[in-house]
Design a protein around this motif. Structure first.
Motif, PDB file in Angstrom:
ATOM      1  N   GLU A   9      66.420  52.608   5.411  1.00  0.00           N
ATOM      2  CA  GLU A   9      66.247  53.332   4.151  1.00  0.00           C
ATOM      3  C   GLU A   9      64.883  53.992   4.028  1.00  0.00           C
ATOM      4  O   GLU A   9      64.685  54.835   3.158  1.00  0.00           O
ATOM      5  CB  GLU A   9      66.438  52.386   2.959  1.00  0.00           C
ATOM      6  CG  GLU A   9      67.855  51.890   2.791  1.00  0.00           C
ATOM      7  CD  GLU A   9      68.018  51.069   1.534  1.00  0.00           C
ATOM      8  OE1 GLU A   9      67.624  51.539   0.449  1.00  0.00           O
ATOM      9  OE2 GLU A   9      68.536  49.947   1.635  1.00  0.00           O
ATOM     10  N   GLY A  10      63.933  53.572   4.861  1.00  0.00           N
ATOM     11  CA  GLY A  10      62.584  54.111   4.786  1.00  0.00           C
ATOM     12  C   GLY A  10      61.877  53.760   3.485  1.00  0.00           C
ATOM     13  O   GLY A  10      61.052  54.519   3.001  1.00  0.00           O
ATOM     14  N   ILE A  11      62.195  52.596   2.931  1.00  0.00           N
ATOM     15  CA  ILE A  11      61.641  52.192   1.645  1.00  0.00           C
ATOM     16  C   ILE A  11      60.781  50.941   1.818  1.00  0.00           C
ATOM     17  O   ILE A  11      61.123  50.050   2.591  1.00  0.00           O
ATOM     18  CB  ILE A  11      62.772  51.946   0.616  1.00  0.00           C
ATOM     19  CG1 ILE A  11      62.208  51.776  -0.793  1.00  0.00           C
ATOM     20  CG2 ILE A  11      63.641  50.772   0.998  1.00  0.00           C
ATOM     21  CD1 ILE A  11      63.274  51.801  -1.880  1.00  0.00           C
ATOM     22  N   THR A  12      59.649  50.905   1.123  1.00  0.00           N
ATOM     23  CA  THR A  12      58.786  49.725   1.151  1.00  0.00           C
ATOM     24  C   THR A  12      59.527  48.591   0.467  1.00  0.00           C
ATOM     25  O   THR A  12      60.078  48.750  -0.618  1.00  0.00           O
ATOM     26  CB  THR A  12      57.457  49.994   0.441  1.00  0.00           C
ATOM     27  OG1 THR A  12      56.796  51.080   1.109  1.00  0.00           O
ATOM     28  CG2 THR A  12      56.563  48.768   0.461  1.00  0.00           C
ATOM     29  N   THR A  13      59.552  47.432   1.132  1.00  0.00           N
ATOM     30  CA  THR A  13      60.301  46.276   0.652  1.00  0.00           C
ATOM     31  C   THR A  13      59.369  45.085   0.520  1.00  0.00           C
ATOM     32  O   THR A  13      58.576  44.808   1.414  1.00  0.00           O
ATOM     33  CB  THR A  13      61.442  45.929   1.643  1.00  0.00           C
ATOM     34  OG1 THR A  13      62.302  47.067   1.747  1.00  0.00           O
ATOM     35  CG2 THR A  13      62.239  44.736   1.178  1.00  0.00           C
ATOM     36  N   TYR A  14      59.478  44.393  -0.610  1.00  0.00           N
ATOM     37  CA  TYR A  14      58.730  43.170  -0.849  1.00  0.00           C
ATOM     38  C   TYR A  14      59.713  42.014  -0.887  1.00  0.00           C
ATOM     39  O   TYR A  14      60.636  42.021  -1.697  1.00  0.00           O
ATOM     40  CB  TYR A  14      57.950  43.239  -2.166  1.00  0.00           C
ATOM     41  CG  TYR A  14      56.798  44.201  -2.088  1.00  0.00           C
ATOM     42  CD1 TYR A  14      55.538  43.767  -1.701  1.00  0.00           C
ATOM     43  CD2 TYR A  14      56.977  45.553  -2.373  1.00  0.00           C
ATOM     44  CE1 TYR A  14      54.476  44.652  -1.614  1.00  0.00           C
ATOM     45  CE2 TYR A  14      55.921  46.441  -2.286  1.00  0.00           C
ATOM     46  CZ  TYR A  14      54.678  45.988  -1.901  1.00  0.00           C
ATOM     47  OH  TYR A  14      53.638  46.859  -1.810  1.00  0.00           O
ATOM     48  N   LYS A  15      59.517  41.045  -0.011  1.00  0.00           N
ATOM     49  CA  LYS A  15      60.361  39.855   0.012  1.00  0.00           C
ATOM     50  C   LYS A  15      59.631  38.743  -0.726  1.00  0.00           C
ATOM     51  O   LYS A  15      58.520  38.380  -0.358  1.00  0.00           O
ATOM     52  CB  LYS A  15      60.659  39.424   1.444  1.00  0.00           C
ATOM     53  CG  LYS A  15      61.586  38.230   1.507  1.00  0.00           C
ATOM     54  CD  LYS A  15      61.932  37.855   2.936  1.00  0.00           C
ATOM     55  CE  LYS A  15      62.893  36.685   2.934  1.00  0.00           C
ATOM     56  NZ  LYS A  15      63.287  36.322   4.284  1.00  0.00           N
ATOM     57  N   ILE A  16      60.284  38.229  -1.788  1.00  0.00           N
ATOM     58  CA  ILE A  16      59.652  37.161  -2.553  1.00  0.00           C
ATOM     59  C   ILE A  16      60.334  35.833  -2.251  1.00  0.00           C
ATOM     60  O   ILE A  16      61.518  35.781  -1.933  1.00  0.00           O
ATOM     61  CB  ILE A  16      59.639  37.454  -4.070  1.00  0.00           C
ATOM     62  CG1 ILE A  16      61.042  37.579  -4.640  1.00  0.00           C
ATOM     63  CG2 ILE A  16      58.817  38.703  -4.365  1.00  0.00           C
ATOM     64  CD1 ILE A  16      61.080  37.657  -6.160  1.00  0.00           C
ATOM     65  N   LEU A  17      59.550  34.777  -2.377  1.00  0.00           N
ATOM     66  CA  LEU A  17      59.989  33.409  -2.120  1.00  0.00           C
ATOM     67  C   LEU A  17      59.977  32.626  -3.425  1.00  0.00           C
ATOM     68  O   LEU A  17      59.478  33.117  -4.447  1.00  0.00           O
ATOM     69  CB  LEU A  17      59.059  32.764  -1.096  1.00  0.00           C
ATOM     70  CG  LEU A  17      58.992  33.451   0.263  1.00  0.00           C
ATOM     71  CD1 LEU A  17      57.882  32.845   1.119  1.00  0.00           C
ATOM     72  CD2 LEU A  17      60.329  33.378   0.975  1.00  0.00           C
ATOM     73  N   PRO A  18      60.489  31.385  -3.430  1.00  0.00           N
ATOM     74  CA  PRO A  18      60.428  30.583  -4.657  1.00  0.00           C
ATOM     75  C   PRO A  18      59.000  30.508  -5.190  1.00  0.00           C
ATOM     76  O   PRO A  18      58.046  30.328  -4.440  1.00  0.00           O
ATOM     77  CB  PRO A  18      60.914  29.200  -4.208  1.00  0.00           C
ATOM     78  CG  PRO A  18      61.780  29.480  -3.035  1.00  0.00           C
ATOM     79  CD  PRO A  18      61.144  30.657  -2.338  1.00  0.00           C
ATOM     80  N   GLY A  19      58.874  30.689  -6.499  1.00  0.00           N
ATOM     81  CA  GLY A  19      57.573  30.635  -7.136  1.00  0.00           C
ATOM     82  C   GLY A  19      56.842  31.959  -7.157  1.00  0.00           C
ATOM     83  O   GLY A  19      55.703  32.032  -7.600  1.00  0.00           O
ATOM     84  N   GLU A  20      57.480  33.031  -6.710  1.00  0.00           N
ATOM     85  CA  GLU A  20      56.830  34.333  -6.678  1.00  0.00           C
ATOM     86  C   GLU A  20      57.574  35.320  -7.576  1.00  0.00           C
ATOM     87  O   GLU A  20      58.725  35.121  -7.922  1.00  0.00           O
ATOM     88  CB  GLU A  20      56.788  34.891  -5.254  1.00  0.00           C
ATOM     89  CG  GLU A  20      55.962  34.061  -4.305  1.00  0.00           C
ATOM     90  CD  GLU A  20      55.913  34.624  -2.890  1.00  0.00           C
ATOM     91  OE1 GLU A  20      54.965  34.283  -2.177  1.00  0.00           O
ATOM     92  OE2 GLU A  20      56.822  35.385  -2.496  1.00  0.00           O
ATOM     93  N   PHE A  21      56.860  36.394  -7.931  1.00  0.00           N
ATOM     94  CA  PHE A  21      57.488  37.521  -8.604  1.00  0.00           C
ATOM     95  C   PHE A  21      56.747  38.780  -8.201  1.00  0.00           C
ATOM     96  O   PHE A  21      55.614  38.718  -7.706  1.00  0.00           O
ATOM     97  CB  PHE A  21      57.517  37.340 -10.132  1.00  0.00           C
ATOM     98  CG  PHE A  21      56.193  37.527 -10.816  1.00  0.00           C
ATOM     99  CD1 PHE A  21      55.841  38.761 -11.363  1.00  0.00           C
ATOM    100  CD2 PHE A  21      55.301  36.481 -10.937  1.00  0.00           C
ATOM    101  CE1 PHE A  21      54.618  38.935 -12.006  1.00  0.00           C
ATOM    102  CE2 PHE A  21      54.089  36.641 -11.573  1.00  0.00           C
ATOM    103  CZ  PHE A  21      53.739  37.876 -12.111  1.00  0.00           C
ATOM    104  N   TYR A  22      57.393  39.922  -8.402  1.00  0.00           N
ATOM    105  CA  TYR A  22      56.770  41.202  -8.079  1.00  0.00           C
ATOM    106  C   TYR A  22      57.255  42.230  -9.086  1.00  0.00           C
ATOM    107  O   TYR A  22      58.434  42.257  -9.425  1.00  0.00           O
ATOM    108  CB  TYR A  22      57.134  41.633  -6.652  1.00  0.00           C
ATOM    109  CG  TYR A  22      56.490  42.942  -6.252  1.00  0.00           C
ATOM    110  CD1 TYR A  22      55.132  43.014  -5.962  1.00  0.00           C
ATOM    111  CD2 TYR A  22      57.239  44.110  -6.196  1.00  0.00           C
ATOM    112  CE1 TYR A  22      54.529  44.212  -5.619  1.00  0.00           C
ATOM    113  CE2 TYR A  22      56.642  45.323  -5.847  1.00  0.00           C
ATOM    114  CZ  TYR A  22      55.292  45.364  -5.558  1.00  0.00           C
ATOM    115  OH  TYR A  22      54.694  46.548  -5.223  1.00  0.00           O
TER     116      TYR A  22
END
Length: 191
Positions: A9-22
């Motif tokens: 997709e050519g899109i910046t991706t943020y992977k979050i884990l338990p206890g995180e938010f974005y």
């Protein structure tokens, strides 16, 4: 949190884990994998500001008084307040926020259905605060991979097969065992 660029997709991706938010107002994607955890995907459709959280347990039962709504997003009561506050700080308006809920699956074989408690907490929080739920994929017995595009509100849900349950259940058990040993600290501003 892990940042990458999706080659398809050519899109910046943020992977979050338990206890995180974005949260973001950019054309980005946020993703996570859920078992009994809950993720709320929240956005203001007018400004395009949106974000996602990922929490494991409904509330920090050891918190008392004013510190109850502070710190870390490992508990739903913190995760929801911190996500909403971060969205408002980026220009979202409280009365326009739309919630999409995901997760809460029963993937652990213990007698306690953590997913069910997480779902109950999330609904209670949203309705108590006067927000609206526009979609959901919650409960059942399978893990999910969530791909969220905050600027448009689009969400893709991939239901993962049962072979992922054992690995995810082991990760969640480790997380639950470690969660109590870490102090809760920080501040949340209530509106």
């Amino acid at each position: 949190m892990q940042k990458s660029v999706d080659p398809a997709e050519g899109i910046t991706t943020y992977k979050i884990l338990p206890g995180e938010f974005y949260v973001t107002k950019e054309n980005e994607r946020i993703e996570t994998v859920l078992g009994s955890c809950i993720s709320a995907c929240v956005r203001d459709p007018v400004t395009g500001v949106g974000g996602m959280n990922h929490f494991m347990l409904p509330m920090d039962k050891n918190a008392a008084g004013a510190s109850e709504l502070s710190d870390a997003n490992r508990y739903g009561n913190y995760a929801m307040e911190n996500l909403v506050n971060a969205l408002l700080n980026l220009g979202a308006r409280r009365e326009r926020l739309e919630f999409k809920l995901f997760g809460g699956g029963r993937i652990m074989s213990s007698k306690t259905n953590i997913g069910w408690y997480n779902i109950g907490f999330a609904f209670d929080y949203i309705y108590t605060e006067g927000f609206k739920i526009v979609s959901q994929d919650i409960g059942d017995v399978y893990p999910r991979k969530i791909l969220y595009y905050p600027t448009t509100g689009r969400v893709r849900v991939r239901r993962l097969n049962a072979m992922h349950n054992q690995t995810l259940a082991a990760e969640e058990s480790r997380y639950i065992n470690n969660i109590g040993s870490k102090p809760v600290e920080g501040d949340v501003e209530l509106f």
